[in-house]
Design an enzyme around this catalytic site. Structure first.
Site, PDB file in Angstrom:
ATOM      1  CD  GLU A  78      40.088  33.579  51.041  1.00 32.04           C
ATOM      2  OE1 GLU A  78      39.745  34.438  51.877  1.00 32.04           O
ATOM      3  OE2 GLU A  78      39.987  33.740  49.813  1.00 32.04           O
ATOM      4  NE  ARG A 308      36.065  29.859  39.103  1.00 31.54           N
ATOM      5  CZ  ARG A 308      36.006  30.670  40.161  1.00 31.54           C
ATOM      6  NH1 ARG A 308      36.572  31.870  40.107  1.00 31.54           N
ATOM      7  NH2 ARG A 308      35.399  30.295  41.251  1.00 31.54           N
ATOM      8  CE  LYS A 318      30.131  32.944  54.792  1.00 32.89           C
ATOM      9  NZ  LYS A 318      31.334  33.296  55.560  1.00 32.89           N
TER      10      LYS A 318
END
Length: 638
Positions: A78, A308, A318
């Protein structure tokens, strides 16, 4: 929407030692020995694709079985932030998997949510993929498929498999058995069984702007009795807030946007993806992924999930990084203390070292929870074998060798590495040299092996040792300003006594442009603990006040010029081809014009100190170096 939509390429689914210097916690560490043990993972950079989980995934749908003609994968970020160390695993897996099997990998921007999408993220993401050494077959955008996705959404409504819902967020949570009194039975939305024609009209009304955010949404009619939450009538289209409605690429054309759950599998299908590889957080989504492809009768890629990569001791979100920057704890998204990929690049970590680290961890369904020190150990091991060596002094202290003539000059031949292919260079040795301030003591002790009055040390690569005879001090500060020494060259030509220790140095020789002056930025962990988020006062309370040390008067030997001219070190694909102009020239068959190496590709080992690279803020008059990583872990124990 039958078989005509199937892509052509697919047919089917120790003893106590003296304490070292405090500066950088590594300045006087002994020179590390080259590791003798071999690691199969790092010896073979493709090992994670040849055995284990990813090998099994390939065998499920392989070229050899006749199920497919070519492997096609995708990396679908994204574009609403900068990539971080965790994304490096996804990039390595998706691009590497295709590469291993002679296939193709797309870089697809999953740009279906206008909120937070910015041009800088599109640019930085593509740049990081190429920096890691991968070349996408094509760069694509989910937004390029908006018309096609909308048509399929209408088709899903017409098939009775989607409906327009007007419930509030609280009502939807309750329908799924959540909210107050959580654990209650699930029940259907009251709009679930409205006539198909009514849902179609309402969907078109959503498209045409009749409703505002939260007043209507298109939901898929799945299976509320399924134990998997990803089958509880997921959203297919939603209406964003007015302030976040304008799309980066399509402007104001659309007032509704498809969700990830609707878009992802269909874009995989459009692009003929054979192996849709993602992290295990999407494992439950595989059911809805396959359900939607089946309902719309389109080609169904094979989704498989791997664990992951998580790194402790830092923050990757973020929101938290923005807080760090806004509160002055970080200088920007590429602050070398962060673990965004642009920060790791600026810090000087080679792309090949990151890929080697990922390969070393291997790939399974289990997540990889890694401490920073393990990451740094892997980087250190990689740099030991791939970058040249120089002598660098962080806090210089002048040493005058009194029994040498004022014009004394020896040009010593010093290798750049243990590897002879790196070559060698000439280093001047003169009457005045600079050593590390921490390599001298005014008062000697039995457990101290470096320079002190009456004590001898070897100067790395110099033919004879020196012995300190006296020293001068600043009368105001009491700081030692000059050490006087004698050169221990036997007059009878016999071999000198071997000193107990050797120290690094840089000579004063203006004619050889020595020393080269520099500012060194030494970076330590940004946080004090392995879990900043667990601090009772918030992660900002865990900031390490000594995470950045500045050495404004550092000196480097003259071999640095050759190292800079011969960069990148090492010469890896992602750094040899580092700009669009070069790629365009290659595509057209022309030779690209010579380009300056990127600053961070000028890497070297400062012997006995650390690994360094040039920082992007370097100017003609001000050389700035960043510490990449220390020479060894837990230096303070030695």
């Amino acid at each position: 929407m039958g078989s005509k939509n199937l892509p052509d390429q697919s047919k089917a689914p120790k003893p106590k030692k003296e304490q070292p210097s405090k500066q950088m916690k590594s300045t006087c560490a002994p020179k590390p020995k080259r590791a003798q043990a071999t690691n199969p993972a790092t010896d073979d950079p493709q090992s994670m694709f040849k055995v284990g989980f990813l090998s099994d995934v390939y065998q499920e749908r392989s070229i050899e079985s006749g199920a497919i003609n070519k492997v096609v994968t995708r990396f679908p970020p994204e574009p609403n932030g900068f990539l971080h160390i965790g994304h490096s695993k996804a990039i390595a897996i998706n691009f590497g998997f295709a590469q291993q099997h002679g296939g193709e990998c797309y870089l697809r921007f999953d740009d279906t949510n206008p909120k937070g999408e910015e041009e800088q993220y599109f640019i930085a993401i593509e740049e990081m993929v190429r920096w890691l050494g991968f070349e996408p077959k094509r760069v694509t955008y989910s937004s390029d498929n908006f018309e096609r996705l909308y048509a399929l959404a209408e088709a899903l409504v017409e098939k009775g498999k989607a409906y327009v819902c007007h419930c509030t967020k609280t009502e939807i949570i309750a329908q799924r058995g959540g909210g107050e009194g959580e654990g209650k039975p699930r029940y259907a939305c009251p709009h679930r069984d409205r006539p198909t024609s009514e849902s179609l009209a309402e969907f078109r009304a959503m498209r045409d702007g009749k409703y505002e955010a939260g007043e209507a949404a298109l939901r898929m009619k799945q299976n509320l009795d399924d134990g998997n939450p990803q089958m509880w009538d997921l959203f297919a289209y939603r209406i964003p807030d007015k302030d976040h409605r304008r799309h980066h690429r399509t402007g104001d054309k659309w007032r509704i946007y498809p969700t990830y759950d609707f878009t992802h599998c269909l874009c995989d299908s459009f692009e003929g993806i054979t192996h849709s590889l993602c992290t295990t957080e999407f494992e439950l989504s595989r059911v809805s992924y396959e359900w939607l492809c089946h309902q719309l009768e389109v080609y169904k890629p094979m989704q498989r999930e791997y664990g992951r990569l998580n790194v402790s001791g830092t923050v990757l979100s973020k929101r938290k990084i923005i807080e760090l920057v806004n509160n002055g704890h970080a200088h920007g998204w590429d602050d070398p203390r962060l673990y965004t990929l642009i920060a790791l690049r600026r810090r000087g970590i080679p792309p090949g070292a990151i890929l080697s680290f990922v390969n070393e961890l291997g790939v399974t369904k289990a997540p990889s929870n890694i401490e920073l020190k393990r990451f740094e150990t892997s980087i250190r091991r990689y740099l030991e074998l791939t970058v040249p060596r120089l002598m660098l002094v962080l806090e210089p202290l002048a040493v005058i060798i009194d029994d040498l003539d004022d014009d004394h000059l020896e040009l010593l031949d010093v290798p750049f590495s243990k590897d002879p292919t790196y070559g060698s260079h000439k280093v001047p040795f003169t009457k005045k040299v600079y050593i590390e301030r921490s390599d001298f003591r005014e008062v000697d002790s039995d457990d101290y092996f470096r320079l002190a009055p009456g004590k001898s040390v070897g100067l790395l690569k110099a033919p004879f040792p020196i012995t300190a005879t006296s020293f001068d001090k600043d009368p105001k500060t009491g700081e030692v300003t000059v050490v006087h020494a004698k050169y221990e060259k036997p007059l009878d030509g016999s071999a000198p006594k071997k000193p107990k220790s050797f120290i690094h140095w840089v000579a004063s020789s203006p004619v050889h442009n020595s020393p080269i002056k520099a500012t060194v930025r030494a970076f330590n962990p940004l946080f004090k603990s392995n879990n900043p988020a667990a601090h009772p006062d918030g992660f900002l309370a865990d900031i390490n006040p000594e995470s950045e040390q500045i050495f404004p008067d550092a000196m480097i030997e003259s071999g640095f010029k050759e190292i800079r001219d011969r960069a990148p070190w090492p010469a890896e694909a992602g750094e040899k081809i580092n700009n669009a102009e070069t790629r365009n020239c290659q595509a057209e068959g022309a030779a690209p014009a010579a380009t300056e190496p990127k600053p961070e590709t000028v890497r070297f080992q400062g012997m006995r100190v650390a690994y360094f690279c040039v920082d992007r803020e370097t100017t003609t008059d001000n050389l700035i170096l960043n510490k990449i990583v220390t020479l060894k872990e837990d230096i303070g124990k030695d």
